[in-house]
Scaffold this active site. Structure first.
Site, PDB file in Angstrom:
ATOM      1  N   TRP A  66       0.785  -1.278   0.103  1.00  0.00           N
ATOM      2  CA  TRP A  66      -0.064  -0.028  -0.132  1.00  0.00           C
ATOM      3  C   TRP A  66       0.864   1.317  -0.005  1.00  0.00           C
ATOM      4  O   TRP A  66       0.758   2.221  -0.374  1.00  0.00           O
ATOM      5  CB  TRP A  66      -0.953   0.160   1.162  1.00  0.00           C
ATOM      6  CG  TRP A  66      -1.920   1.203   1.443  1.00  0.00           C
ATOM      7  CD1 TRP A  66      -2.925   1.203   0.564  1.00  0.00           C
ATOM      8  CD2 TRP A  66      -1.573   2.276   1.997  1.00  0.00           C
ATOM      9  NE1 TRP A  66      -3.488   2.395   0.866  1.00  0.00           N
ATOM     10  CE2 TRP A  66      -2.639   3.238   1.640  1.00  0.00           C
ATOM     11  CE3 TRP A  66      -0.626   3.049   2.654  1.00  0.00           C
ATOM     12  CZ2 TRP A  66      -2.634   4.504   2.218  1.00  0.00           C
ATOM     13  CZ3 TRP A  66      -0.259   4.312   3.108  1.00  0.00           C
ATOM     14  CH2 TRP A  66      -1.667   5.164   2.827  1.00  0.00           C
ATOM     15  N   HIS A  67       1.934   1.112   0.844  1.00  0.00           N
ATOM     16  CA  HIS A  67       3.053   2.161   0.807  1.00  0.00           C
ATOM     17  C   HIS A  67       3.616   2.695  -0.636  1.00  0.00           C
ATOM     18  O   HIS A  67       4.050   3.838  -0.550  1.00  0.00           O
ATOM     19  CB  HIS A  67       3.886   1.999   2.000  1.00  0.00           C
ATOM     20  CG  HIS A  67       3.057   2.315   3.291  1.00  0.00           C
ATOM     21  ND1 HIS A  67       2.559   1.426   3.986  1.00  0.00           N
ATOM     22  CD2 HIS A  67       3.035   3.359   4.024  1.00  0.00           C
ATOM     23  CE1 HIS A  67       2.122   2.058   4.889  1.00  0.00           C
ATOM     24  NE2 HIS A  67       2.391   3.371   5.288  1.00  0.00           N
ATOM     25  N   GLY A  68       3.746   1.790  -1.309  1.00  0.00           N
ATOM     26  CA  GLY A  68       4.448   2.058  -2.803  1.00  0.00           C
ATOM     27  C   GLY A  68       4.571   0.881  -3.517  1.00  0.00           C
ATOM     28  O   GLY A  68       4.674  -0.091  -3.020  1.00  0.00           O
TER      29      GLY A  68
END
Lengths: 362, 465
Positions: free
Chosen positions: B315-317
């Site tokens: 989700w963060h990247g």
């Protein structure tokens, strides 16, 4: 009650600044930063849709913020006193003088610099009298608790590449007192040893620094506007003798003659412009008092403006070329100077900050 | 548009507040919707249609789902998730996916790199939580498309969270009041968030940048980078959440807390109860629990943790370091669940040191984009590359930024909160507090403004997500 007070104060601040920002006229330049300020961006569908307009608008709103200089000073005070931070964006005060932190050698930039000098030499110069010198920034003279460039390595890299010209080591001719406290530049009146070293290396007659001096006591240098401390201004000195007074200077860009010093230049954004009018692509100093016919071509940056008058007595003509403002490719088209003359003296004299960020040299 | 900018604080905000106050009650949501869409358009003109599509599509989908026959609802939900996450996948992960396909199968599939719309992870998660909650019967669908679009695009939380669920604000979307107390609470929170971002996070970012650019590195410079980086990420993101919560309050919305002093946590389990709470609770409620949560066999329990944290990382990247970052936490969460948590509960100081150390390392993984860089950083940090312990440059920067680091450490623990609470209990000190408070906050706001005016570049780290 306290919530009411806070809310009202907050609204006063945001609405007040919006009002002032809207009604106050835009400033065209920032004296403290010596540069033009952003103006309101053009409204175009294309720039709105690709986001450039809003980016430019942000930039404009920050640069035209009411009392911007006051806020910048406040930031400096908080940073200095609350956070005990010594430098502001790499600019710091040490024993009453301002310095710009520079600690990394840019080898690509040095390579660009040496390539350019070699190119100019190979392409245009036919003389054997080609010299180069580097001017240390004043950080060179600071004690070892402050990060500095690796000056030895820089000299080594230059010496390794510039093999067809003679190196004049000027590093030991200067000291901290040779520089202004609020500016990056050296003081003209403190260049006796530097001039002597150049004269010796280039087999010139030894001259003295002229005794006649003019003073300008409110010189706020380029670094002054970048710190919050209210340091006193420097005193700018420019020295005179008959050669300097009588010399005529041809400004190639404006196609007109001027004098070495013109007092109106003291009131420019940068008072250092007193020396030959500041940044100019090509200047020719003609000294009618000297009839030996000797010519010097000085490839230089702003430091060269203040030392050139001190070399006048030895030459009939000095040509100053600033490769930041005129491309080396155009040198052959300048009729006023014959770079292919075998009798020319040529000196490349550049300061370390320019050598370490040399991509502006073309 | 970023909150810590002149354009937001001194133009967008006053104009939005004025418009909001002067219109009749029933038009207030409309003002928020228009200003929120403009807010998004200002920062991301090209992708405004993606946001509008998400608003319209999920609103009507929610309505249809609510009315759909029971046996058809699950299929409708799955389709919605495929579409929402499909859009997210296209914009955020497709480049990464193709790179890996090319690497794995030695193919040369080409694709024009897609620029990710700002905040897409946040509004996609909000939209899906809305649809899932309707499916579960936890919320009723929004009254009309404007109300839902106001919720999804509400500018305080639009581009960097927190992830506000529809059920949290559904009542306030219909009916809310703002008084001076609420408005002032919002102002305080906004200013605290601005101070965290501008006075601390940005300055720590400057330190990190200086350290990365050092000509000669040292062991100490790597440790300093790790500390500065952890503090920067914390103040950057929690500052943004504070601003979002504060702005929400100024318009009558109560968003849930997103951070609760995570750097005082005594275990990784505790850390994730305090860090980006809206994201971890989203994963808990919509993935971990539906997978069976912890009330299943040990194998499934650990599998669930692994899946959830791998996705949290992703989700963060769209990069392997983020997946590794998620797995890193999954491993320690599993170890803690197995036995370590009991030990850490008994030895609180040890727990604190252990957590801080692991968090510090985690943000190295978070920041370094390649595995080889992560290994190199750790080697340098632990002196395996024959670096000197310290040098002139590192000492200079340590001294120069010591004040910011000390203030950041103090601000990351709840001492000031406790002092303020104690002061408000005494008669005299409460009076002093009531006089000092407005002066303190306005003074802080002026200082923040001074920093913003002095900056020309001021990006938020969490906009990448």
């Amino acid at each position: 009650m306290k919530n009411k007070v806070l809310s009202i104060l907050f609204l006063i601040v945001i609405f007040g600044i919006m009002f002032l920002g809207t009604v106050l006229p835009d400033k065209s330049v920032s004296v403290a930063e010596r540069r033009k300020l952003a103006s309101f961006p053009k409204i175009q569908i294309e720039t709105i849709m690709n986001g450039d307009f809003f980016e430019d608008l942000n930039h404009y709103l920050v640069e035209q913020f009411p009392a911007r200089d006051w806020f910048r000073k406040l930031k400096g005070v908080v940073s200095n006193h609350l956070f005990q931070k010594k430098d502001e964006d790499g600019v710091f005060v040490h024993e009453g003088a301002i310095y710009q932190l520079d600690q990394s050698i840019n080898e690509k930039s040095i390579a660009h610099f040496t390539d350019l000098l070699n190119k100019v030499q190979n392409q245009y110069l036919k003389t054997d009298h080609v010299y180069y010198g580097i001017i240390p920034d004043k950080n060179y003279f600071l004690d070892d608790t402050i990060p500095k460039l690796d000056y030895e390595k820089m000299q080594l890299l230059l010496n390794q590449e510039l093999t067809n010209m003679e190196y004049i080591n000027l590093m030991d001719t200067l000291n901290l007192d040779s520089y202004y406290k609020t500016d990056i530049h050296w003081k003209q009146e403190c260049l006796a040893s530097t001039v002597a070293k150049i004269e010796e290396a280039m087999n010139l007659r030894k001259t003295e620094i002229p005794n006649e001096k003019q003073y300008y006591s409110k010189f706020y240098g380029a670094l002054y506007g970048r710190i919050a401390n209210n340091l006193p201004p420097d005193q700018l000195t420019y020295v005179m003798n008959d050669d300097i007074k009588n010399a005529n200077v041809f400004d190639y860009e404006k196609q007109e003659y001027r004098k070495v010093y013109e007092e109106k230049d003291l009131t420019n954004i940068d008072s250092y412009d007193i020396y030959l009018g500041g940044a100019k692509p090509l200047l020719i100093i003609e000294n009618e008092n000297q009839t030996n016919g000797k010519e010097l071509v000085l490839f230089r940056d702003s430091f060269g403006s203040s030392i050139a008058p001190l070399l006048i007595s030895n030459y009939s003509k000095i040509t100053l070329i600033d490769l930041r403002y005129i491309s080396s490719e155009l040198l052959s088209s300048i009729e006023e100077v014959d770079l292919s003359s075998p009798n020319l003296d040529v000196l490349f004299l550049y300061s370390i900050p320019i050598i370490n960020n040399s991509f502006t040299l073309k | 548009m970023v909150f810590s900018s002149v354009s937001f604080l001194y133009y967008f905000l006053p104009i939005t507040l004025l418009s909001y106050v002067i219109v009749p009650k029933k038009a207030k949501n409309f003002v928020l919707l228009i200003t929120s869409l403009f807010f998004y358009f200002y920062g991301e003109p090209r992708y405004i249609l993606v946001l509008i599509f998400s608003c319209v599509f999920n609103y009507y989908y929610g309505k249809s789902l609510e009315k759909a026959p029971a046996n058809f609802k699950k299929k409708l939900l799955v389709l919605n998730l495929v579409i929402n996450f499909g859009i997210l996948f296209y914009f955020k992960y497709f480049n990464f996916f193709l790179e890996n396909i090319n690497y794995l199968f030695a193919t040369n599939l080409s694709w024009t790199s897609i620029i990710m719309p700002i905040g897409i992870s946040f509004f996609t998660f909000q939209a899906t939580s809305y649809v899932i909650d309707i499916y579960k019967g936890d919320v009723k669908s929004a009254k009309n498309v404007f109300t839902f679009a106001t919720y999804l695009s509400l500018f305080p939380q639009l581009i960097a969270g927190p992830i506000v669920r529809y059920q949290t604000v559904s009542e306030e979307l219909e009916n809310r009041t703002v008084n001076f107390d609420l408005f002032a609470s919002g102002i305080k929170r906004l200013i605290i968030g601005l101070a965290k971002k501008v006075l601390l996070a940005n300055v720590l970012g400057e330190l990190t940048k200086n350290l990365v650019n050092l000509t000669t590195q040292s062991v100490l410079s790597y440790w300093l980078q790790a500390v500065a980086n952890t503090l920067q990420i914390y103040f950057d993101f929690s500052g943004y959440s504070d601003m979002a919560i504060g702005l929400g309050l100024m318009f009558g919305f109560h968003f849930l807390e997103n951070f609760n002093y995570p750097l005082i946590a005594r275990s990784i389990t505790d850390f994730w109860r305090r860090w980006h709470i809206s994201l971890s609770s989203w994963f808990r409620d919509y993935i971990y629990i539906p997978l069976g949560g912890s009330r299943v066999s040990n194998y499934k329990k650990y599998r669930n943790i692994f899946i959830v944290w791998m996705i949290t990382g992703l989700w963060h990247g769209a990069s392997w370091n983020f997946i590794l970052w998620g797995i890193y936490f999954a491993i320690f969460l599993m170890i803690e669940k197995a036995f370590l948590l009991t030990i850490l509960d008994k030895h609180k100081v040890l727990g604190h040191i252990y957590t801080l150390f692991l968090v510090l390392i985690s943000f190295i993984i978070f920041n370094e984009t390649s595995i080889s860089n992560i290994i190199l950083f750790l080697k340098n940090m632990f002196g395996f590359n024959h670096l000197h312990f310290a040098n002139i440059e590192t000492i200079y920067f340590l001294k120069n930024y010591a004040g910011v680091i000390i203030i950041s450490i103090i601000a990351s623990i709840p001492w000031l909160k406790i002092v303020k609470k104690k002061m408000s209990l005494g008669n005299f000190s409460a009076k002093v507090l009531s006089i000092m408070e407005p002066v303190f906050y306005i003074g802080l706001f002026i200082i923040v403004t001074a920093y913003i005016v002095d900056e020309s570049f001021n990006p938020f780290l969490y906009f990448r997500f």
